[in-house]
Design an enzyme around this catalytic site. Sequence first.
Site, short mmCIF file in Angstrom:
data_model
loop_
_atom_site.label_atom_id
_atom_site.label_comp_id
_atom_site.label_asym_id
_atom_site.label_seq_id
_atom_site.Cartn_x
_atom_site.Cartn_y
_atom_site.Cartn_z
N HIS A 16 -9.90 45.53 -33.27
CA HIS A 16 -10.35 44.76 -32.11
C HIS A 16 -9.21 44.50 -31.14
O HIS A 16 -9.44 44.18 -29.97
CB HIS A 16 -11.05 43.46 -32.54
N SER B 182 -4.05 38.14 -35.19
CA SER B 182 -4.78 39.38 -35.41
C SER B 182 -3.84 40.57 -35.52
O SER B 182 -2.90 40.72 -34.74
CB SER B 182 -5.74 39.64 -34.26
N GLY C 240 -4.12 34.99 -32.21
CA GLY C 240 -2.83 35.61 -32.01
C GLY C 240 -2.27 36.22 -33.27
O GLY C 240 -1.35 37.03 -33.21
N ASP D 147 -12.22 47.20 -38.92
CA ASP D 147 -11.35 46.50 -37.97
C ASP D 147 -9.93 47.01 -38.13
O ASP D 147 -9.02 46.26 -38.47
CB ASP D 147 -11.43 44.99 -38.15
N SER E 81 -7.99 40.18 -39.50
CA SER E 81 -9.16 40.45 -38.68
C SER E 81 -9.67 39.20 -37.98
O SER E 81 -9.85 39.19 -36.77
CB SER E 81 -10.28 41.06 -39.52
#
Length: 363
Positions: A222, A324, A322, A244, A339
């Site tokens: 993402h 991720s 942040g 993801d 994720s």
Amino acid sequence: MRTVSRSAITLAASALALGLLTPTVASATSIEGYSSDVQQAAVAEIASTEGITPAAAEEVLRVQSDSVETLNGALDQLGDRQAGGYLDDSGKPVVNVLDEATAAELAPSGVAARVVDYSAAELRSAREALEAVPAVAHTAIAVDPEANQVVLTVAEEADDAAAADLLAAAARFGDAVRVEHATGGLHKAIYGGEAITGGGSRCSAGFNVNSGGQLYIVDAGHCTGAVSQWNVGPSVAASFPGNDYGLIRNDTGSGPGAVTLWDGSTQAINSAGNATVGQRICKSGSTTGLTCGVVQATNVTVNYSQGAVHQLIQTSASVNSGDSGGALFAGSTALGITSGMGGGSSFFQPVVEALNAYGVSLN
């Protein structure tokens, strides 16, 4: 069936980000594979949550690595006669079985066996029935091997009318399905800022990898799907939703096989593996830094507003926007890519799947 005090589907977590600019590796410690800082953080988390001494917490980490291998071997040996397994609070393997005869078969191996009510096939059937209902954003579906149940989590932000069909489906399975309600919603973890930056967004760098001499960073799909150019290089692949994971070409010229611990030191990463329920883990991200916790569930389906993502790892490690793309690990073993988060848990894309999808190897 015994009652468990710790839910395997609480919704909170943390994620570990790979540092590109911190080449110093911490010295070896008394627990194989753990840097001193990661050992200290993991021991503190275990001692606090379990109410045990630091020495006892260190022993949990020492036995955990062998326990994961032993557990997987026992599950393979029993095949359809097992109903899942996990590591207990002391880090030792437990296998769910359906009868005393199968439990007795495991006795010589030293693996604890627990007789449960529902087979793996029964839990799989219940899970598949829930996943056949049209997906509802801000819900999650997982299997809790400690409770021998499928767990349906419905967050506050889920649409009540849409969730009603899911709840009705869950009710048909009696106590084989447990329903939990969580505050807020389930969201992917990304927002504008810094760390690895591009297009006004910030994520955390994941694991440094390579293919044919070219450096890459495995990150959250993402993130790579939303931003074409990062400060470290361009996004070259993305898979989200469904999965993801994504890939960033690393043009910095630096790709150490380590993750930053946010104090000038790093944790070396030497291998990749699959997460196990009950396994003690740590994560590092550009928002929350180094945090630790426990794997609560694997093979989790999370319904974000952008769509469903399957086979995620759920943990109690703390993460926030942040983080991720950051890395989840146990000692020197890479486990996942951050994720999302919600309801007090965190969710991670398994890293082995991502490595295989892109044909890349850890640095």
